[in-house]
Design an enzyme around this catalytic site. Structure first.
Site, PDB file in Angstrom:
ATOM      1  CB  SER A 189      -0.786  -0.827   3.580  1.00 25.42           C
ATOM      2  OG  SER A 189      -1.925  -0.458   4.332  1.00 25.42           O
ATOM      3  NE  ARG A 190      -0.036  -0.147  -4.380  1.00 23.10           N
ATOM      4  CZ  ARG A 190      -1.355   0.003  -4.502  1.00 23.10           C
ATOM      5  NH1 ARG A 190      -2.170  -0.616  -3.658  1.00 23.10           N
ATOM      6  NH2 ARG A 190      -1.864   0.756  -5.447  1.00 23.10           N
TER       7      ARG A 190
END
Length: 212
Positions: A189-190
Site C-alpha cells: 500500500s506504498r
C-alpha cells in the site's frame, strides 16, 4: 497499449524497524550489501552518484563502489571527468543503491574527498592491464569524433606503455564521508519503511523513522 501510470507493483518481501536495525549505519549497510550479494543480484555494487556543478545543475551516473568502511564509501574514476569537475567545485554528493529484487534502496549524502595516492596506486595496479590502459587512453567526458578515433587512442596508449603502465595523475579514488544514510524497504500500500541515520555535531549517529 497500457499507460505508464498503470504500471505498479505492491511490495511485500520484508519489513524494516528502527528498533531492530544496527546502531551504526555502516554496519547496517554491510548487512544489506551482504544480503544483496548472496541474492545474486546483478552488480549489487552499482550505485548512482549525483553531483552538482557550479551552474547549480545536477548530474547523475552509475559507478561501481570498490570499498566501504567506517571512513566512507570509495570508488575510482577520472578526476578530469564531468563528475570530477563538479566535485572540485561542490564537494557534496548523493549516492543511491537500488536493489530491485529485494525491494530496497539506500540513500547516502555527504562530503567527498580524494583518497591517498597510495590507495589509488594499489587499486590501479590491481586492475586488468586492459583497464589500466583504458584509464590512460580515455579523456573521459570529452567529445571524440568517432569510435575509430577512440580505438586509435587506445592502440597508441598500448604501444606507448606496453605491459607496465603507470597510474596517470588524473585518475584515482574518491571517498564519500557520509552525513545522512537512509534505508528504504518497500511495503504494501506504498506505506514503505524508511529509517534515517544522521550524524550529529559530536560525530554520533542518530536514528529515526521517516514517513513514506
Amino acid at each position: 497499449m497500457s499507460s505508464l501510470a498503470d504500471l505498479r507493483k505492491d511490495y511485500s518481501r520484508a519489513s524494516l524497524s528502527e528498533t531492530e536495525t544496527a546502531a551504526d549505519p555502516i554496519d547496517q549497510f554491510a548487512i544489506w550489501f551482504d544480503e544483496a550479494s548472496r541474492a545474486q543480484i546483478p552488480e549489487p555494487n552499482a550505485m548512482s552518484v549525483a553531483t552538482v556543478g557550479k551552474d547549480g545543475r545536477p548530474s547523475s551516473r552509475i559507478v561501481l563502489i570498490k570499498q566501504f568502511d567506517q571512513q566512507g564509501f570509495t570508488w575510482f574514476t577520472n578526476y578530469d571527468s564531468r563528475k570530477g569537475i563538479d566535485v572540485a567545485e561542490n564537494p557534496y554528493v548523493a549516492l543511491l543503491f537500488h536493489w530491485v529484487e529485494l525491494e530496497r534502496q539506500v540513500r547516502i549524502e555527504g562530503k567527498i574527498e580524494r583518497v591517498s595516492q597510495e590507495e589509488s596506486d594499489a587499486y590501479f595496479y590491481s586492475r586488468p592491464l586492459a583497464s589500466q590502459l583504458g584509464a590512460i587512453a580515455s579523456q573521459q567526458s570529452r567529445t571524440v569524433e568517432s569510435r575509430e578515433k577512440l580505438e586509435q587512442q587506445y592502440e597508441t596508449t598500448k604501444q606507448q606503455f606496453g605491459e607496465h603502465p603507470s597510474r596517470p595523475e588524473h585518475w584515482g579514488g574518491y571517498r564519500v564521508i557520509p552525513e545522512r544514510i537512509e534505508f528504504w524497504q518497500g511495503r504494501p500500500s506504498r506505506m514503505h519503511d524508511r529509517v534515517l541515520y544522521t550524524r550529529d555535531a559530536s560525530g554520533q549517529w542518530q536514528r529515526q523513522r521517516l514517513q513514506p
